[in-house]
Design a protein around this motif. Structure first.
Motif, PDB file in Angstrom:
ATOM      1  N   TYR A  23       0.803  -1.221   0.000  1.00 52.78           N
ATOM      2  CA  TYR A  23       0.000   0.000   0.000  1.00 52.78           C
ATOM      3  C   TYR A  23       0.839   1.276   0.000  1.00 52.78           C
ATOM      4  O   TYR A  23       0.361   2.344   0.400  1.00 52.78           O
ATOM      5  CB  TYR A  23      -0.960  -0.011   1.193  1.00 52.78           C
ATOM      6  CG  TYR A  23      -1.972  -1.118   1.072  1.00 52.78           C
ATOM      7  CD1 TYR A  23      -3.061  -0.998   0.220  1.00 52.78           C
ATOM      8  CD2 TYR A  23      -1.815  -2.310   1.776  1.00 52.78           C
ATOM      9  CE1 TYR A  23      -3.979  -2.021   0.075  1.00 52.78           C
ATOM     10  CE2 TYR A  23      -2.726  -3.341   1.646  1.00 52.78           C
ATOM     11  CZ  TYR A  23      -3.809  -3.189   0.788  1.00 52.78           C
ATOM     12  OH  TYR A  23      -4.715  -4.205   0.652  1.00 52.78           O
ATOM     13  N   ASP A  25       1.733   3.196  -2.475  1.00 56.82           N
ATOM     14  CA  ASP A  25       1.125   4.256  -3.295  1.00 56.82           C
ATOM     15  C   ASP A  25      -0.013   4.943  -2.547  1.00 56.82           C
ATOM     16  O   ASP A  25      -0.161   6.158  -2.608  1.00 56.82           O
ATOM     17  CB  ASP A  25       0.607   3.697  -4.625  1.00 56.82           C
ATOM     18  CG  ASP A  25       1.724   3.369  -5.599  1.00 56.82           C
ATOM     19  OD1 ASP A  25       2.859   3.856  -5.409  1.00 56.82           O
ATOM     20  OD2 ASP A  25       1.469   2.614  -6.553  1.00 56.82           O
ATOM     21  N   ARG A  26      -0.817   4.166  -1.844  1.00 57.03           N
ATOM     22  CA  ARG A  26      -1.908   4.738  -1.048  1.00 57.03           C
ATOM     23  C   ARG A  26      -1.350   5.645   0.039  1.00 57.03           C
ATOM     24  O   ARG A  26      -1.801   6.781   0.216  1.00 57.03           O
ATOM     25  CB  ARG A  26      -2.723   3.608  -0.401  1.00 57.03           C
ATOM     26  CG  ARG A  26      -3.832   4.108   0.520  1.00 57.03           C
ATOM     27  CD  ARG A  26      -4.295   3.042   1.478  1.00 57.03           C
ATOM     28  NE  ARG A  26      -3.245   2.700   2.438  1.00 57.03           N
ATOM     29  CZ  ARG A  26      -3.316   1.661   3.265  1.00 57.03           C
ATOM     30  NH1 ARG A  26      -4.357   0.849   3.227  1.00 57.03           N
ATOM     31  NH2 ARG A  26      -2.346   1.421   4.118  1.00 57.03           N
ATOM     32  N   ARG A  28       1.555   7.130   0.257  1.00 59.98           N
ATOM     33  CA  ARG A  28       2.173   8.336  -0.317  1.00 59.98           C
ATOM     34  C   ARG A  28       1.099   9.348  -0.736  1.00 59.98           C
ATOM     35  O   ARG A  28       1.269  10.550  -0.552  1.00 59.98           O
ATOM     36  CB  ARG A  28       3.023   7.972  -1.532  1.00 59.98           C
ATOM     37  CG  ARG A  28       4.347   7.370  -1.196  1.00 59.98           C
ATOM     38  CD  ARG A  28       5.213   7.186  -2.445  1.00 59.98           C
ATOM     39  NE  ARG A  28       6.336   6.347  -2.118  1.00 59.98           N
ATOM     40  CZ  ARG A  28       6.440   5.064  -2.428  1.00 59.98           C
ATOM     41  NH1 ARG A  28       5.502   4.462  -3.119  1.00 59.98           N
ATOM     42  NH2 ARG A  28       7.498   4.373  -2.064  1.00 59.98           N
ATOM     43  N   ALA A  29       0.013   8.855  -1.311  1.00 60.57           N
ATOM     44  CA  ALA A  29      -1.063   9.746  -1.750  1.00 60.57           C
ATOM     45  C   ALA A  29      -1.680  10.469  -0.559  1.00 60.57           C
ATOM     46  O   ALA A  29      -1.931  11.681  -0.617  1.00 60.57           O
ATOM     47  CB  ALA A  29      -2.126   8.964  -2.516  1.00 60.57           C
ATOM     48  N   LYS A  86       0.002  13.780  -8.814  1.00 57.15           N
ATOM     49  CA  LYS A  86       0.743  12.620  -9.315  1.00 57.15           C
ATOM     50  C   LYS A  86       0.609  11.433  -8.354  1.00 57.15           C
ATOM     51  O   LYS A  86       0.361  10.299  -8.778  1.00 57.15           O
ATOM     52  CB  LYS A  86       2.216  12.984  -9.505  1.00 57.15           C
ATOM     53  CG  LYS A  86       3.061  11.848 -10.037  1.00 57.15           C
ATOM     54  CD  LYS A  86       4.505  12.275 -10.205  1.00 57.15           C
ATOM     55  CE  LYS A  86       5.340  11.094 -10.684  1.00 57.15           C
ATOM     56  NZ  LYS A  86       6.759  11.411 -10.770  1.00 57.15           N
ATOM     57  N   ALA A  87       0.759  11.706  -7.053  1.00 62.84           N
ATOM     58  CA  ALA A  87       0.648  10.634  -6.056  1.00 62.84           C
ATOM     59  C   ALA A  87      -0.768  10.069  -6.025  1.00 62.84           C
ATOM     60  O   ALA A  87      -0.968   8.857  -5.981  1.00 62.84           O
ATOM     61  CB  ALA A  87       1.049  11.156  -4.676  1.00 62.84           C
ATOM     62  N   SER A  89      -3.000  10.172  -8.461  1.00 67.99           N
ATOM     63  CA  SER A  89      -3.239   9.480  -9.722  1.00 67.99           C
ATOM     64  C   SER A  89      -2.683   8.052  -9.681  1.00 67.99           C
ATOM     65  O   SER A  89      -3.335   7.095 -10.109  1.00 67.99           O
ATOM     66  CB  SER A  89      -2.613  10.254 -10.877  1.00 67.99           C
ATOM     67  OG  SER A  89      -2.778   9.570 -12.086  1.00 67.99           O
ATOM     68  N   GLY A  90      -1.475   7.917  -9.148  1.00 60.55           N
ATOM     69  CA  GLY A  90      -0.867   6.588  -9.025  1.00 60.55           C
ATOM     70  C   GLY A  90      -1.720   5.659  -8.178  1.00 60.55           C
ATOM     71  O   GLY A  90      -1.907   4.483  -8.523  1.00 60.55           O
ATOM     72  N   TRP A  91      -2.256   6.186  -7.085  1.00 58.33           N
ATOM     73  CA  TRP A  91      -3.083   5.358  -6.217  1.00 58.33           C
ATOM     74  C   TRP A  91      -4.433   5.036  -6.862  1.00 58.33           C
ATOM     75  O   TRP A  91      -4.881   3.896  -6.823  1.00 58.33           O
ATOM     76  CB  TRP A  91      -3.295   6.007  -4.851  1.00 58.33           C
ATOM     77  CG  TRP A  91      -4.327   5.277  -4.046  1.00 58.33           C
ATOM     78  CD1 TRP A  91      -5.517   5.752  -3.600  1.00 58.33           C
ATOM     79  CD2 TRP A  91      -4.279   3.901  -3.633  1.00 58.33           C
ATOM     80  NE1 TRP A  91      -6.211   4.776  -2.938  1.00 58.33           N
ATOM     81  CE2 TRP A  91      -5.468   3.625  -2.931  1.00 58.33           C
ATOM     82  CE3 TRP A  91      -3.354   2.877  -3.784  1.00 58.33           C
ATOM     83  CZ2 TRP A  91      -5.747   2.371  -2.387  1.00 58.33           C
ATOM     84  CZ3 TRP A  91      -3.635   1.625  -3.244  1.00 58.33           C
ATOM     85  CH2 TRP A  91      -4.819   1.386  -2.559  1.00 58.33           C
ATOM     86  N   ASN A  93      -5.167   4.831  -9.995  1.00 56.32           N
ATOM     87  CA  ASN A  93      -4.941   3.838 -11.060  1.00 56.32           C
ATOM     88  C   ASN A  93      -4.770   2.439 -10.477  1.00 56.32           C
ATOM     89  O   ASN A  93      -5.288   1.462 -11.028  1.00 56.32           O
ATOM     90  CB  ASN A  93      -3.738   4.222 -11.914  1.00 56.32           C
ATOM     91  CG  ASN A  93      -4.009   5.420 -12.791  1.00 56.32           C
ATOM     92  OD1 ASN A  93      -5.154   5.737 -13.100  1.00 56.32           O
ATOM     93  ND2 ASN A  93      -2.955   6.119 -13.179  1.00 56.32           N
ATOM     94  N   GLN A  94      -4.049   2.328  -9.382  1.00 60.17           N
ATOM     95  CA  GLN A  94      -3.861   1.030  -8.736  1.00 60.17           C
ATOM     96  C   GLN A  94      -5.184   0.532  -8.158  1.00 60.17           C
ATOM     97  O   GLN A  94      -5.522  -0.646  -8.284  1.00 60.17           O
ATOM     98  CB  GLN A  94      -2.809   1.133  -7.636  1.00 60.17           C
ATOM     99  CG  GLN A  94      -2.493  -0.197  -6.982  1.00 60.17           C
ATOM    100  CD  GLN A  94      -1.391  -0.089  -5.948  1.00 60.17           C
ATOM    101  OE1 GLN A  94      -0.581   0.818  -5.964  1.00 60.17           O
ATOM    102  NE2 GLN A  94      -1.375  -1.026  -5.027  1.00 60.17           N
TER     103      GLN A  94
END
Length: 196
Positions: A23, A25-26, A28-29, A86-87, A89-91, A93-94
């Motif tokens: 987790y 990415d989560r 970091r977001a 950006k952070a 968006s990454g989460w 998308n995942q």
């Protein structure tokens, strides 16, 4: 969290790099939203997909709903910093892999309860403490440090204009904003030492 201190850019960047595991990415977001929107952790965790995604695209600003904000008197819309976008968006998308997200889904769902509620602020506090530990940072640091970091940066960027900072923080009362500036003790000490 009372007594938490703001983070320097170097400390915040080090924490961002310290999130790990499935987790990351989560985590970091969430951290990026706290650092770059200055909202309280409970409002960040209560975000729904419809608050950040519209017409199939990530929005340029975030809507923190009135019901999820302290005092519950009004919602708050905050421009989304490119690093936070950006952070996030990454989460997103995942999160969307293998499932169709609806506007009512939580952006940061808990594994318990099949996503019908977000992760708790206590859980994120634990996650943040794990990311802080390897960086050997001193002083009291918690989830509210993200909000204080935002306040510190915006205050300086606005030429130390407390009234515009009040608006940026979403405070109704200027006294609430003043409390965020208590971390400027070093400025006071410097002024005292510089007296002739």
């Amino acid at each position: 969290m009372k007594g938490c201190r703001p983070l320097t850019d170097q400390e915040a960047d080090a924490i961002m790099e310290s999130f790990g595991g499935q987790y990351a990415d989560r985590d970091r977001a969430i951290f990026a939203l706290g650092r770059y929107t200055g909202e309280r952790i409970s409002a960040i965790l209560a975000l729904r997909v419809g608050d950040v995604v519209q017409a199939g695209r990530l929005t340029d600003s975030i809507i923190y709903r009135r019901a999820n904000r302290k005092g519950k008197t009004e919602s708050r819309t905050v421009a989304l910093h490119p690093k936070a976008k950006k952070a996030l968006s990454g989460w997103i998308n995942q999160l969307a892999k293998g499932s169709v997200l609806t506007a009512d889904d939580y952006v940061f769902p808990s594994r318990k309860g099949q996503g019908r509620r977000p992760i708790s602020r206590v859980q994120y506090h634990r996650i943040l403490k794990e990311a802080i530990a390897p960086n050997e940072l001193t002083g009291k640091i918690g989830t509210h440090s993200m909000r204080k970091t935002f306040a510190d940066h915006v205050y300086e960027a606005l030429g130390r204009d407390i009234f515009r900072l009040q608006k940026a923080m979403g405070h109704k009362n200027i006294n609430s904003t003043v409390q965020y500036l208590s971390f400027k003790e070093s400025d006071i000490e410097k002024a005292i030492r510089g007296m002739s």
